[in-house]
Design a protein around this motif. Structure first.
Motif: not given
Length: 141
Positions: A11-14, A106-111
């Motif tokens: 995603x954008x952060x990673x 680990x930059x998995x974001x949210x659901x």
């Protein structure tokens, strides 16, 4: 010798972190990225214009597949990281492949959260988080 960096989450952060690493230390890491979706990195904020037909998926891509190739980044697209063995420093994907690492981000974001009211699990109740959700909404419409 380059350290092996694995980023879980495309995603954008990673990917912003990876972009900065490439600027400040372009030769420091051998980078691998696990991304559940079969795409490069895109701007989730722009999913509404895609749903409205004002933009295409290609127009909201931040880093297309060629970017990963040009930057010598291994993208495990459409592969979910399912296990992290911290002692052995290995990440396992849902395809069974394992990749070793020296550093792990680990930059998995949210659901998306769907309120658990009666009927929340019925067909046609769709979250709005990613390209697959947009495709589902467009199919229903």
């Amino acid at each position: 010798m380059k350290e092996k960096l694995i980023v879980i989450g495309n995603g954008m952060a990673g990917m912003r972190t990876v972009e900065e690493l490439l600027k400040i230390a372009p030769d420091a890491y051998d980078i691998s990225v696990f991304g559940e979706e079969p795409y490069g990195n895109y701007n989730r904020i722009m999913l509404s214009p895609v749903l409205a037909g004002e933009k295409t998926i290609d127009e909201i891509m931040l880093n297309d597949l060629l970017w990963y190739e040009d930057n010598n980044i291994t993208l495990y697209k459409g592969i979910k990281a399912t296990n992290i063995d911290r002692k052995k420093r290995i990440v396992t994907g849902d395809d069974g492949n394992t990749v070793s690492y020296d550093r792990l981000l680990i930059a998995t974001g949210s659901t998306a959260f769907i309120i658990p009211f009666t009927g929340h699990d019925l067909p046609g109740v769709i979250a709005f988080r990613d390209i697959a959700d947009v495709d589902s909404m467009l199919d229903v419409a």
